[in-house]
Design a protein around this motif. Sequence first.
Motif, PDB file in Angstrom:
ATOM      1  N   ALA A  84     108.722  14.755  16.012  1.00 48.06           N
ATOM      2  CA  ALA A  84     107.683  15.656  15.494  1.00 48.06           C
ATOM      3  C   ALA A  84     108.010  16.085  14.066  1.00 48.06           C
ATOM      4  O   ALA A  84     107.123  16.137  13.206  1.00 48.06           O
ATOM      5  CB  ALA A  84     107.544  16.875  16.405  1.00 48.06           C
ATOM      6  N   ILE A  85     109.274  16.371  13.801  1.00 47.11           N
ATOM      7  CA  ILE A  85     109.684  16.752  12.449  1.00 47.11           C
ATOM      8  C   ILE A  85     109.442  15.597  11.485  1.00 47.11           C
ATOM      9  O   ILE A  85     108.915  15.788  10.388  1.00 47.11           O
ATOM     10  CB  ILE A  85     111.160  17.188  12.435  1.00 47.11           C
ATOM     11  CG1 ILE A  85     111.274  18.546  13.121  1.00 47.11           C
ATOM     12  CG2 ILE A  85     111.723  17.235  11.016  1.00 47.11           C
ATOM     13  CD1 ILE A  85     112.661  19.000  13.376  1.00 47.11           C
ATOM     14  N   ARG A  86     109.827  14.409  11.893  1.00 52.07           N
ATOM     15  CA  ARG A  86     109.633  13.242  11.039  1.00 52.07           C
ATOM     16  C   ARG A  86     108.151  13.025  10.751  1.00 52.07           C
ATOM     17  O   ARG A  86     107.743  12.823   9.615  1.00 52.07           O
ATOM     18  CB  ARG A  86     110.234  11.984  11.673  1.00 52.07           C
ATOM     19  CG  ARG A  86     110.324  10.852  10.659  1.00 52.07           C
ATOM     20  CD  ARG A  86     109.975   9.500  11.257  1.00 52.07           C
ATOM     21  NE  ARG A  86     109.923   8.522  10.189  1.00 52.07           N
ATOM     22  CZ  ARG A  86     108.824   8.273   9.461  1.00 52.07           C
ATOM     23  NH1 ARG A  86     107.711   8.930   9.662  1.00 52.07           N
ATOM     24  NH2 ARG A  86     108.834   7.362   8.506  1.00 52.07           N
ATOM     25  N   ARG A  87     107.331  13.079  11.806  1.00 55.10           N
ATOM     26  CA  ARG A  87     105.898  12.851  11.632  1.00 55.10           C
ATOM     27  C   ARG A  87     105.268  13.928  10.743  1.00 55.10           C
ATOM     28  O   ARG A  87     104.450  13.623   9.879  1.00 55.10           O
ATOM     29  CB  ARG A  87     105.191  12.806  12.981  1.00 55.10           C
ATOM     30  CG  ARG A  87     103.697  12.521  12.842  1.00 55.10           C
ATOM     31  CD  ARG A  87     103.006  12.508  14.172  1.00 55.10           C
ATOM     32  NE  ARG A  87     103.252  11.228  14.790  1.00 55.10           N
ATOM     33  CZ  ARG A  87     102.350  10.565  15.484  1.00 55.10           C
ATOM     34  NH1 ARG A  87     101.154  11.069  15.664  1.00 55.10           N
ATOM     35  NH2 ARG A  87     102.636   9.414  16.025  1.00 55.10           N
ATOM     36  N   ALA A  88     105.636  15.178  10.956  1.00 58.14           N
ATOM     37  CA  ALA A  88     105.079  16.274  10.153  1.00 58.14           C
ATOM     38  C   ALA A  88     105.495  16.136   8.689  1.00 58.14           C
ATOM     39  O   ALA A  88     104.673  16.314   7.782  1.00 58.14           O
ATOM     40  CB  ALA A  88     105.530  17.620  10.715  1.00 58.14           C
ATOM     41  N   THR A  89     106.771  15.810   8.464  1.00 61.77           N
ATOM     42  CA  THR A  89     107.254  15.626   7.100  1.00 61.77           C
ATOM     43  C   THR A  89     106.518  14.486   6.413  1.00 61.77           C
ATOM     44  O   THR A  89     106.049  14.624   5.275  1.00 61.77           O
ATOM     45  CB  THR A  89     108.780  15.352   7.098  1.00 61.77           C
ATOM     46  OG1 THR A  89     109.441  16.465   7.706  1.00 61.77           O
ATOM     47  CG2 THR A  89     109.294  15.148   5.689  1.00 61.77           C
ATOM     48  N   TYR A  90     106.407  13.375   7.112  1.00 62.31           N
ATOM     49  CA  TYR A  90     105.697  12.228   6.542  1.00 62.31           C
ATOM     50  C   TYR A  90     104.250  12.601   6.213  1.00 62.31           C
ATOM     51  O   TYR A  90     103.746  12.276   5.134  1.00 62.31           O
ATOM     52  CB  TYR A  90     105.727  11.031   7.497  1.00 62.31           C
ATOM     53  CG  TYR A  90     104.886   9.893   6.976  1.00 62.31           C
ATOM     54  CD1 TYR A  90     105.379   9.047   5.981  1.00 62.31           C
ATOM     55  CD2 TYR A  90     103.573   9.706   7.414  1.00 62.31           C
ATOM     56  CE1 TYR A  90     104.595   8.035   5.456  1.00 62.31           C
ATOM     57  CE2 TYR A  90     102.784   8.702   6.893  1.00 62.31           C
ATOM     58  CZ  TYR A  90     103.299   7.865   5.917  1.00 62.31           C
ATOM     59  OH  TYR A  90     102.518   6.876   5.386  1.00 62.31           O
ATOM     60  N   ALA A  91     103.582  13.284   7.129  1.00 58.96           N
ATOM     61  CA  ALA A  91     102.173  13.640   6.928  1.00 58.96           C
ATOM     62  C   ALA A  91     101.992  14.501   5.689  1.00 58.96           C
ATOM     63  O   ALA A  91     101.066  14.290   4.900  1.00 58.96           O
ATOM     64  CB  ALA A  91     101.628  14.345   8.171  1.00 58.96           C
ATOM     65  N   GLU A 175     110.645   7.279   3.608  1.00 55.65           N
ATOM     66  CA  GLU A 175     112.098   7.412   3.425  1.00 55.65           C
ATOM     67  C   GLU A 175     112.535   8.871   3.482  1.00 55.65           C
ATOM     68  O   GLU A 175     113.540   9.202   4.117  1.00 55.65           O
ATOM     69  CB  GLU A 175     112.525   6.795   2.085  1.00 55.65           C
ATOM     70  CG  GLU A 175     112.405   5.292   2.030  1.00 55.65           C
ATOM     71  CD  GLU A 175     112.606   4.752   0.623  1.00 55.65           C
ATOM     72  OE1 GLU A 175     113.386   3.795   0.501  1.00 55.65           O
ATOM     73  OE2 GLU A 175     111.983   5.288  -0.325  1.00 55.65           O
ATOM     74  N   THR A 176     111.786   9.740   2.840  1.00 55.34           N
ATOM     75  CA  THR A 176     112.125  11.158   2.843  1.00 55.34           C
ATOM     76  C   THR A 176     111.979  11.739   4.236  1.00 55.34           C
ATOM     77  O   THR A 176     112.818  12.531   4.678  1.00 55.34           O
ATOM     78  CB  THR A 176     111.263  11.930   1.832  1.00 55.34           C
ATOM     79  OG1 THR A 176     111.444  11.349   0.536  1.00 55.34           O
ATOM     80  CG2 THR A 176     111.636  13.398   1.782  1.00 55.34           C
ATOM     81  N   ALA A 177     110.942  11.349   4.953  1.00 59.59           N
ATOM     82  CA  ALA A 177     110.756  11.818   6.334  1.00 59.59           C
ATOM     83  C   ALA A 177     111.928  11.373   7.202  1.00 59.59           C
ATOM     84  O   ALA A 177     112.426  12.158   8.023  1.00 59.59           O
ATOM     85  CB  ALA A 177     109.438  11.307   6.891  1.00 59.59           C
ATOM     86  N   ASP A 178     112.368  10.138   7.030  1.00 59.00           N
ATOM     87  CA  ASP A 178     113.541   9.653   7.773  1.00 59.00           C
ATOM     88  C   ASP A 178     114.773  10.488   7.437  1.00 59.00           C
ATOM     89  O   ASP A 178     115.541  10.868   8.335  1.00 59.00           O
ATOM     90  CB  ASP A 178     113.821   8.183   7.444  1.00 59.00           C
ATOM     91  CG  ASP A 178     112.813   7.226   8.055  1.00 59.00           C
ATOM     92  OD1 ASP A 178     112.072   7.619   8.989  1.00 59.00           O
ATOM     93  OD2 ASP A 178     112.760   6.068   7.578  1.00 59.00           O
ATOM     94  N   ASP A 179     114.964  10.786   6.156  1.00 56.56           N
ATOM     95  CA  ASP A 179     116.130  11.565   5.735  1.00 56.56           C
ATOM     96  C   ASP A 179     116.108  12.975   6.335  1.00 56.56           C
ATOM     97  O   ASP A 179     117.124  13.475   6.822  1.00 56.56           O
ATOM     98  CB  ASP A 179     116.196  11.674   4.207  1.00 56.56           C
ATOM     99  CG  ASP A 179     116.551  10.357   3.526  1.00 56.56           C
ATOM    100  OD1 ASP A 179     116.981   9.410   4.220  1.00 56.56           O
ATOM    101  OD2 ASP A 179     116.380  10.292   2.287  1.00 56.56           O
ATOM    102  N   ILE A 180     114.961  13.618   6.287  1.00 56.74           N
ATOM    103  CA  ILE A 180     114.859  14.985   6.798  1.00 56.74           C
ATOM    104  C   ILE A 180     115.017  15.000   8.319  1.00 56.74           C
ATOM    105  O   ILE A 180     115.684  15.883   8.876  1.00 56.74           O
ATOM    106  CB  ILE A 180     113.551  15.651   6.325  1.00 56.74           C
ATOM    107  CG1 ILE A 180     113.658  15.896   4.806  1.00 56.74           C
ATOM    108  CG2 ILE A 180     113.274  16.950   7.078  1.00 56.74           C
ATOM    109  CD1 ILE A 180     112.395  16.382   4.152  1.00 56.74           C
TER     110      ILE A 180
END
Length: 190
Positions: A84-91, A175-180
């Motif tokens: 969920a964090i990854r998806r939210a960050t990516y979005a 990439e940033t979503a993966d990192d976070i």
Amino acid sequence: MGAVVPESTRQRILDAAVEMTTEAGWASVTMSRIAERCGISRQTVYNDIGAKPALAKSLILRELEQFLAVVSTAFDEEDEFIAAIRRATYAVLDRAQDNKLLHAVVSATHGADTELLPYLSSHSEGLLDYSTEIIHKHITRFDHGLTPVQAEAAIEMMVRVVLSHVMQPTKSPAETADDIAWLMSRVLSA
């Protein structure tokens, strides 16, 4: 098929302000020019929005609501916390790439029209509080293992990092979503 619902005057005013800001900078935005572009009276602009500081606040809040809507959707669509964090960050980062108003504000930080930036930064504490509050509501359904104090700290840091990447991206949204997501997974495993 139903009748098309006309845009509200307020939305037309805000849309016109975004267009004018992205075309010529925030300094070029006046209530008279907005009225002319919308085909309404200047008094209508003042009645629906207020003066220019209220217009800036309305623009920022509308953008924030749109960003937080994609965060809410991302959290609602995932069953696992890190996903969920990854998806939210990516979005958020993906939406930020194409956001004309955001680009106008960011360009202001690089020496262009700096008049709009203080409206964003002077309300940053409220924006941060509102963002963390929304995320708090969503994470309660996940088994993340954080105490309330830890969750508060983790969410605030995550929001700050994402906002930093919104304002000055260094990698692709994916990439940033993966990192976070990786960072958050390390926090949870500690």
